[in-house]
Design a protein around this motif. Sequence first.
Motif, PDB file in Angstrom:
ATOM      1  N   ARG A 155     -49.172  40.926  16.766  1.00 18.94           N
ATOM      2  CA  ARG A 155     -50.279  40.068  17.208  1.00 18.94           C
ATOM      3  C   ARG A 155     -49.768  39.158  18.325  1.00 18.94           C
ATOM      4  NH1 ARG A 155     -51.513  35.151  15.131  1.00 18.94           N
ATOM      5  NH2 ARG A 155     -50.138  35.520  13.354  1.00 18.94           N
ATOM      6  N   TYR A 156     -50.594  38.950  19.337  1.00 16.38           N
ATOM      7  CA  TYR A 156     -50.180  38.147  20.489  1.00 16.38           C
ATOM      8  C   TYR A 156     -50.410  36.668  20.209  1.00 16.38           C
ATOM      9  CZ  TYR A 156     -49.535  36.785  25.371  1.00 16.38           C
ATOM     10  OH  TYR A 156     -49.068  36.222  26.524  1.00 16.38           O
ATOM     11  N   ASN A 157     -49.325  35.919  20.110  1.00 14.27           N
ATOM     12  CA  ASN A 157     -49.409  34.467  19.948  1.00 14.27           C
ATOM     13  C   ASN A 157     -48.064  33.880  20.389  1.00 14.27           C
ATOM     14  OD1 ASN A 157     -49.356  31.800  19.063  1.00 14.27           O
ATOM     15  ND2 ASN A 157     -50.690  32.239  17.305  1.00 14.27           N
ATOM     16  N   PRO A 158     -47.941  33.570  21.674  1.00 14.67           N
ATOM     17  CA  PRO A 158     -46.645  33.171  22.235  1.00 14.67           C
ATOM     18  C   PRO A 158     -46.000  31.979  21.521  1.00 14.67           C
ATOM     19  CG  PRO A 158     -48.232  33.545  23.985  1.00 14.67           C
ATOM     20  CD  PRO A 158     -48.995  33.627  22.699  1.00 14.67           C
ATOM     21  N   LYS A 192     -45.378  33.490  17.655  1.00 15.70           N
ATOM     22  CA  LYS A 192     -44.668  34.766  17.616  1.00 15.70           C
ATOM     23  C   LYS A 192     -44.128  35.122  19.003  1.00 15.70           C
ATOM     24  CE  LYS A 192     -46.897  37.975  15.026  1.00 15.70           C
ATOM     25  NZ  LYS A 192     -46.259  38.138  13.715  1.00 15.70           N
ATOM     26  N   SER A 240     -44.867  38.647  20.986  1.00 18.70           N
ATOM     27  CA  SER A 240     -45.762  38.457  22.138  1.00 18.70           C
ATOM     28  C   SER A 240     -45.087  38.912  23.428  1.00 18.70           C
ATOM     29  CB  SER A 240     -46.164  36.980  22.263  1.00 18.70           C
ATOM     30  OG  SER A 240     -46.765  36.565  21.072  1.00 18.70           O
ATOM     31  N   ASN A 241     -43.798  38.634  23.528  1.00 15.70           N
ATOM     32  CA  ASN A 241     -43.047  39.087  24.706  1.00 15.70           C
ATOM     33  C   ASN A 241     -43.069  40.615  24.792  1.00 15.70           C
ATOM     34  OD1 ASN A 241     -41.330  38.598  26.977  1.00 15.70           O
ATOM     35  ND2 ASN A 241     -39.558  39.146  25.737  1.00 15.70           N
ATOM     36  N   LEU A 250     -45.263  42.577  23.466  1.00 11.38           N
ATOM     37  CA  LEU A 250     -46.631  43.008  23.779  1.00 11.38           C
ATOM     38  C   LEU A 250     -46.911  42.889  25.277  1.00 11.38           C
ATOM     39  CD1 LEU A 250     -48.845  41.637  20.868  1.00 11.38           C
ATOM     40  CD2 LEU A 250     -48.817  43.996  21.706  1.00 11.38           C
ATOM     41  N   SER A 251     -46.441  41.795  25.899  1.00 11.80           N
ATOM     42  CA  SER A 251     -46.667  41.654  27.362  1.00 11.80           C
ATOM     43  C   SER A 251     -45.974  42.779  28.107  1.00 11.80           C
ATOM     44  CB  SER A 251     -46.101  40.354  27.931  1.00 11.80           C
ATOM     45  OG  SER A 251     -46.349  39.297  27.141  1.00 11.80           O
ATOM     46  N   ILE A 288     -53.951  43.771  25.805  1.00 16.30           N
ATOM     47  CA  ILE A 288     -53.316  43.215  24.604  1.00 16.30           C
ATOM     48  C   ILE A 288     -54.099  43.648  23.356  1.00 16.30           C
ATOM     49  CG2 ILE A 288     -52.886  41.033  23.353  1.00 16.30           C
ATOM     50  CD1 ILE A 288     -50.869  41.157  25.524  1.00 16.30           C
ATOM     51  N   GLU A 296     -52.730  45.681  20.217  1.00 15.47           N
ATOM     52  CA  GLU A 296     -52.753  45.136  18.845  1.00 15.47           C
ATOM     53  C   GLU A 296     -53.400  46.130  17.889  1.00 15.47           C
ATOM     54  OE1 GLU A 296     -52.960  40.275  19.605  1.00 15.47           O
ATOM     55  OE2 GLU A 296     -54.811  41.424  19.427  1.00 15.47           O
TER      56      GLU A 296
END
Length: 343
Positions: free
Chosen positions: A244-247, A250, A254-255, A257-258, A268, A272
């Motif tokens: 899950r994307y949450n800089p 997480k 998140s890194n 995922l980017s 994104i 996910e």
Amino acid sequence: MEEVTLNAAENSARKKRLYSAVQPTNALTIGNYIGAIRNMVAMQDEYDCLFAIANMHAITVRQVPAELRKNTLAMLALYMACGLSPERCTLYVQSHVPCHAELAWVLNTFTYVGEMERMTQFKDKSAKHADNINMGLMDYPVLMAADILLYNADVVPVGVDQRQHLEITRDIAVRFNNIYSPTFVVPEGVYPKVGAKVGDLLDPTKKMSKSSENTAGTVFMSDDKDTVIRKFRRAVTDSDSEVRYNPEEKPGVSNLLSIYTAFSGKSIEEAEREFAGRGYGDFKLAVGEVVADRLAPVQKEQARLLADKEYLNSVLKEGAARAYKIASGTLSKVYRKIGFYQL
Ligand code: TYM
């Protein structure tokens, strides 16, 4: 007043101009690619583009001369292998256009020591190279301002680590324009929505950097598939198992995922969904594979280009001539305004 009107007319008649540069130090990282080169490629048709190989910036930290020379050509080949075309944009080496050093000198007299001392990158690099805090290291942003302002660039695509340098460039341009008359276009920084600061795989809150001591968290554009997969396998995540994307909460996931979205072209949300309910092991392997599969053809094309030095030299020669034409025009305008006697 007349001059302002003329500039506005000129501006609307031409494509907007875009400028960016990369230092030819070591191998480039996927951070450089995601944060800058990828955008440069995407924007090259919409804008009138100049891309420099910033070897004058590179010498602010000690370089091995033979390596700097080799990396300069490797950088050009990499630019082209990533998709920058010398037919569609101007590719050149910074030191081939002497106007950069000349304008930097003038701009130095419009920049305050205190402003330079406050630059985050100067402070970081001073700590890292405590035995060589040279004037060039401190003056680095002024040279960067000269790069951009010489070409009256409207937009400058860079990663967020360059934001402060872009801001000071704007300040210097406005300061000069206010003291004399409108001379420089005040440039806008363009930062990618995702991937403007790619993190180190082992310490994702830190920028992935080509000069990190521990290269296990840095993926180089030159890494082979096994190395890429191994580095991603060891990337830090967190103790739960949700992709899950949450800089903030997480940063590691998140890194990744980017990086995944930058290399796969997926959003994104799509990513996910794709990894919902699958473990981190699967996810890290998928990121490694997508990166390695994208890098392989770039590496192959870079090697093919590097085999033809004569062609690369001809690209640089033509690039320097095109850049000089624009830069020398701006410089002579500046010299006239500040009162340098001209023959
Ligand atoms: P340099 O060579 O350090 O980096 C080149 C470009 O890559 C971006 N970048 C990143 N983006 C996202 N995540 C990362 N981990 C990451 N690491 C690097 C940088 O932001 C940069 O866009 N001073 C510049 C070169 C320069 C320049 C210029 C740029 C010289 N003159 C004029 C623009 C305009 C530099 O050192 O970039």
